[in-house]
Design an enzyme around this catalytic site. Sequence first.
Site, PDB file in Angstrom:
ATOM      1  N   HIS A 270       0.816  -1.217   0.000  1.00 49.87           N
ATOM      2  CA  HIS A 270       0.000   0.000   0.000  1.00 49.87           C
ATOM      3  C   HIS A 270       0.850   1.267   0.000  1.00 49.87           C
ATOM      4  O   HIS A 270       0.416   2.313  -0.461  1.00 49.87           O
ATOM      5  CB  HIS A 270      -0.939   0.011   1.209  1.00 49.87           C
ATOM      6  N   GLU A 338      -3.873  -3.755  12.746  1.00 51.86           N
ATOM      7  CA  GLU A 338      -5.093  -3.634  11.948  1.00 51.86           C
ATOM      8  C   GLU A 338      -5.520  -5.015  11.448  1.00 51.86           C
ATOM      9  O   GLU A 338      -6.651  -5.448  11.642  1.00 51.86           O
ATOM     10  CB  GLU A 338      -4.832  -2.691  10.769  1.00 51.86           C
ATOM     11  N   HIS A 339      -4.619  -5.709  10.795  1.00 49.46           N
ATOM     12  CA  HIS A 339      -4.869  -7.066  10.298  1.00 49.46           C
ATOM     13  C   HIS A 339      -3.970  -8.050  11.058  1.00 49.46           C
ATOM     14  O   HIS A 339      -2.793  -7.769  11.280  1.00 49.46           O
ATOM     15  CB  HIS A 339      -4.533  -7.188   8.814  1.00 49.46           C
ATOM     16  N   HIS A 431     -33.058  17.910  42.494  1.00 49.30           N
ATOM     17  CA  HIS A 431     -33.138  16.461  42.338  1.00 49.30           C
ATOM     18  C   HIS A 431     -33.983  15.859  43.472  1.00 49.30           C
ATOM     19  O   HIS A 431     -34.853  15.010  43.235  1.00 49.30           O
ATOM     20  CB  HIS A 431     -31.744  15.828  42.372  1.00 49.30           C
TER      21      HIS A 431
END
Length: 454
Positions: A270, A338-339, A431
Amino acid sequence: MTDRRYPAVALHELALMGTEQRQMLMLRAEENLEPFVEGARPIIDAVKAEGDDALARFAKQFDKCDLSCSDIAATKSDFDQAFDVLDNDFIDVLEYSAENIRRFQQEQMPGDMWMKEIRPGVLVGERTTPIDSVACYSPRGKGSFPSVTLMTAIPAVVAGVPEAIILTPPGADGKIDPATLVAARIAGIEQVYKAGGVQAVAAAAYGTKTIPRCRKIVGPGSPWLVAAKRLLAGVIDPGMPAGPSETIVLADPSANPLIAALDLIIESEHGSDSSAFLVTWDRDLANQAIAAIPGYWDTMSDTLAGYSADVLSGNSGGVVLVEDAQAAYDFINEYAPEHCQVLSKHPFEHLSYIRNASEVLLGEHAAGSIANYMMGPNCVLPTSAAAHTHSPLGVHDFLKSSSVGHLTKQAYDTLAPKVHTFASYEGFDAHANSVSELREAAFEGRATLQRKPE
């Protein structure tokens, strides 16, 4: 035969490395984003101020194409032409891939709403609705990525996002990659716009005359895109971190070293900013894989082989030789890739030990490329160790949930005194008042106005 000369594949023997050397292996391209952040600021400011005019100017500057403001949006004619020029066999492949992705995403979809009675009369639950508008980014810098278009657009459509758009850089001809347009239509989105990198994030964040403002942007990209997302996180939800590609291939002694070498190269092509490690405790396997890698490079283009060689010869890649299986698991879990591909005759035996990985592919047939394109699970994954806390892109990234609660009168009578005690302890008068006798008075149409002493 080729006469290419390659650098040696790096062999990192973990047991012989000091702490600082080991940490160098953990670094990603995104670790130092400061130069990109500084460069992104003026681009963002220009898009915010000038809108489409800035997008057209940056297309010429960065994408080397002439683009007029009227050409930013893809037209019906653009889509039709894309189908005409694309090979029918490839269109069939895109449709096959899309169907696998769609089936996986449909399985991820939660129900619209659930409620459960956790105490008598106390009904609580969760309601799920889609995000109003999301931009899906499909990068193009080192090629075109119709796979990313499918992976980002399909879950948006399955989730029911009312306004889902696609942003992608134009080519040098000023046009959108035809496969990206075909993938977009197959996915179910026809709002596609020409905008890349930093300017795309800015356009989605602020909106322009042509590009609608979006609540969120998803999709991977270069450090420039990551920097822009970081800068605009207060304006648009930047989604999970998804930067340059990274992978770890875990190979035990039963694995085929040639398969290990072949699959190690997948993500490294890549770009030089990728990361790719083969992790093993088998020295013979490591040496055989290293010996095989140059032969695989010879089958690739000069550019892609060069990217891979850059990655696998330095601190961002190569072979990590560890002492045993536990050391391999420890390295993977610290790296949080990632992988992660597990090569073994018995891959499921390793799965329970891998906690931090965006994707785990099991066995010698589960090539990373198949997962990237058409296995079904999303290929848009957290990077830069974000797998420690983030999940892969999916329908849940396009959805949000609202808590839902209902009380019967009986349940209110049980809970109110306890809430009054809790609120009084914390010192919140309103409250406490809301669950006091003042509520009963309000039901009866009476307002008790009594100032509490300071």
